[in-house]
Design a protein around this motif. Structure first.
Motif, PDB file in Angstrom:
ATOM      1  N   TRP A  59       3.980  -1.920  10.080  1.00  0.00           N
ATOM      2  CA  TRP A  59       4.675  -2.358  11.284  1.00  0.00           C
ATOM      3  C   TRP A  59       3.716  -3.066  12.239  1.00  0.00           C
ATOM      4  CZ3 TRP A  59       9.760  -2.283  12.954  1.00  0.00           C
ATOM      5  CH2 TRP A  59       9.954  -2.579  14.295  1.00  0.00           C
ATOM      6  N   ASN A  60       2.600  -2.436  12.532  1.00  0.00           N
ATOM      7  CA  ASN A  60       1.640  -3.037  13.462  1.00  0.00           C
ATOM      8  C   ASN A  60       1.105  -4.366  12.952  1.00  0.00           C
ATOM      9  OD1 ASN A  60       1.907  -0.857  15.166  1.00  0.00           O
ATOM     10  ND2 ASN A  60       0.033   0.158  14.485  1.00  0.00           N
ATOM     11  N   GLN A  61       0.863  -4.448  11.645  1.00  0.00           N
ATOM     12  CA  GLN A  61       0.335  -5.685  11.079  1.00  0.00           C
ATOM     13  C   GLN A  61       1.354  -6.812  11.155  1.00  0.00           C
ATOM     14  OE1 GLN A  61      -2.708  -6.399  10.240  1.00  0.00           O
ATOM     15  NE2 GLN A  61      -2.194  -8.481   9.632  1.00  0.00           N
ATOM     16  N   TYR A  62       2.591  -6.526  10.780  1.00  0.00           N
ATOM     17  CA  TYR A  62       3.621  -7.564  10.807  1.00  0.00           C
ATOM     18  C   TYR A  62       3.988  -7.956  12.242  1.00  0.00           C
ATOM     19  CZ  TYR A  62       4.479  -7.199   5.783  1.00  0.00           C
ATOM     20  OH  TYR A  62       4.367  -7.231   4.415  1.00  0.00           O
TER      21      TYR A  62
ATOM     22  N   GLY B  88       0.793  -1.221   0.000  1.00  0.00           N
ATOM     23  CA  GLY B  88       0.000   0.000   0.000  1.00  0.00           C
ATOM     24  C   GLY B  88       0.824   1.269   0.000  1.00  0.00           C
ATOM     25  N   TRP B  89       2.069   1.212   0.460  1.00  0.00           N
ATOM     26  CA  TRP B  89       2.830   2.445   0.638  1.00  0.00           C
ATOM     27  C   TRP B  89       3.231   3.065  -0.703  1.00  0.00           C
ATOM     28  CZ3 TRP B  89       2.732   6.242   3.558  1.00  0.00           C
ATOM     29  CH2 TRP B  89       3.755   7.192   3.582  1.00  0.00           C
ATOM     30  N   LEU B  90       4.026   2.345  -1.490  1.00  0.00           N
ATOM     31  CA  LEU B  90       4.314   2.869  -2.830  1.00  0.00           C
ATOM     32  C   LEU B  90       3.102   2.736  -3.732  1.00  0.00           C
ATOM     33  CD1 LEU B  90       8.028   1.860  -3.529  1.00  0.00           C
ATOM     34  CD2 LEU B  90       7.105   3.945  -2.508  1.00  0.00           C
TER      35      LEU B  90
ATOM     36  N   GLN C 109       7.194   3.658   8.394  1.00  0.00           N
ATOM     37  CA  GLN C 109       6.850   4.745   7.476  1.00  0.00           C
ATOM     38  C   GLN C 109       5.522   4.465   6.784  1.00  0.00           C
ATOM     39  OE1 GLN C 109       9.603   4.949   4.230  1.00  0.00           O
ATOM     40  NE2 GLN C 109       8.988   7.014   3.603  1.00  0.00           N
ATOM     41  N   ALA C 110       5.260   3.208   6.502  1.00  0.00           N
ATOM     42  CA  ALA C 110       4.040   2.814   5.788  1.00  0.00           C
ATOM     43  C   ALA C 110       2.871   2.775   6.762  1.00  0.00           C
ATOM     44  CB  ALA C 110       4.242   1.460   5.114  1.00  0.00           C
TER      45      ALA C 110
END
Length: 323
Positions: free
Chosen positions: A208-211, A148-150, A244-245
């Motif tokens: 980050w939270n998901q992983y 989703g980030w890029l 960052q994402a």
């Protein structure tokens, strides 16, 4: 005593080095596991079968529209010069179309996987629809999943392409799971005025939270040093890191209306994420709907009438009240 202290210090340093090295190796494995999955939406025929099993008759609906030229496809140049694939279809009553919807798929999915939402927007809500294959998914090029980030930068290109094709002054972006995160991440960017609303379904609050949750749930591993290492690998390879994402950071900049949807029995992207996302959006109109009993990405399947009604009501408010 000094010798014992020196030996203990040396042993501790060696353990730390070994632990860091092992963390680095596991971090590389995790980055590859997460961003280079063996199945990444490229089994189009297999997904046709899965979608038909879930929504009987929908493939015949799709194939008929493809055959008569109502449902078409195209490509555009995405971030980094990759060729990205998309499909698009006109509203059921084109002369009275309500606007355009850009429907964004989830992790390891493709343009086929959410035909139910394409049909909802086209047949029930009378919207034109564009549905892309994100970077490294389906027929699109790309060296890895971008979570989703890029993809948010590619989403802007798809939005502009949809406007070029249909010319509507009312566009809604609607994504599910990773597509929901892509939608939220896109919402914080500088967008054309015709982008009027967003609908996110079961998107995560940040990569980050998901992983971190997945590491504990699936591998029983702590976030440090594995996640830190994997995030560093991602930054070196792809130019972004897991913190960052962040959907939440992007939502804090979003002033346009958004409908948040989440199953209240989601144990893959925990339901707690939707509350974090909802609270992070501090500007502009917002609504939230928790689908009773629904697991991850199953809100529409479990409650098609209610799902459609919530989306219809939300978009009507945005249009009629000028939100």
């Amino acid at each position: 005593m000094k010798r014992i202290t020196r030996n203990l210090t040396l042993a501790a340093a060696m353990i730390a080095v070994i632990f860091a090295m092992s963390g680095c190796m596991v971090g590389k494995f995790m980055c590859n596991y997460a961003l280079l999955p063996e199945e990444h939406g490229n089994d189009i025929e297999g997904d046709r079968v899965k979608v038909e099993e879930r929504y009987p008759g929908i493939i015949a609906w799709y194939d008929a529209l493809r055959s008569d030229g109502t449902y078409r496809d195209g490509t555009l140049e995405g971030e980094g010069g990759c060729k990205l694939y998309y499909e698009y279809v006109t509203a059921s009553d084109p002369a009275n179309a309500q606007g355009t919807a850009v429907v964004v798929h989830g992790y390891t999915d493709n343009h086929i996987c959410f035909l139910n939402l394409v049909r909802m927007y086209r047949d029930s809500l009378n919207y034109n629809v564009l549905v892309p294959d994100l970077h490294h998914h389906g027929y699109s090029e790309g060296d890895a999943v971008q979570m989703g980030w890029l993809d948010r930068l590619d989403a802007i290109r798809f939005i502009e392409k949809a406007h070029e094709i249909f010319g509507d002054d009312f566009l809604v972006m609607h994504g599910v799971s990773m597509g929901g995160a892509t939608t939220m991440m896109t919402s914080g960017e500088d967008l054309p005025e015709y982008v009027r609303a967003f609908v996110e379904d079961c998107g995560y609050s940040s990569v980050w939270n998901q992983y971190k949750y997945n590491l504990k749930q699936m591998f029983h591993l702590p976030s440090w040093p594995v996640l830190n290492s994997a995030s560093n690998v991602c930054r070196r390879r792809y130019g972004w890191d897991f913190k960052q994402a962040s959907s939440m950071d992007q939502l804090a900049k979003c002033e346009r209306p958004m409908l948040f949807i989440h199953g209240d029995n989601d144990d893959f992207v925990p339901t707690s994420h939707v509350y974090m996302n909802y609270d992070a959006k501090v500007k502009g109109y917002k609504e939230i709907w928790l689908a009773p009993g629904s697991a991850h990405a199953m809100a529409y399947k479990d409650h098609p009438a209610e799902y459609t009604a919530h989306v219809r009501s939300f978009l009507a408010k945005v249009r009629e009240l000028g939100l």
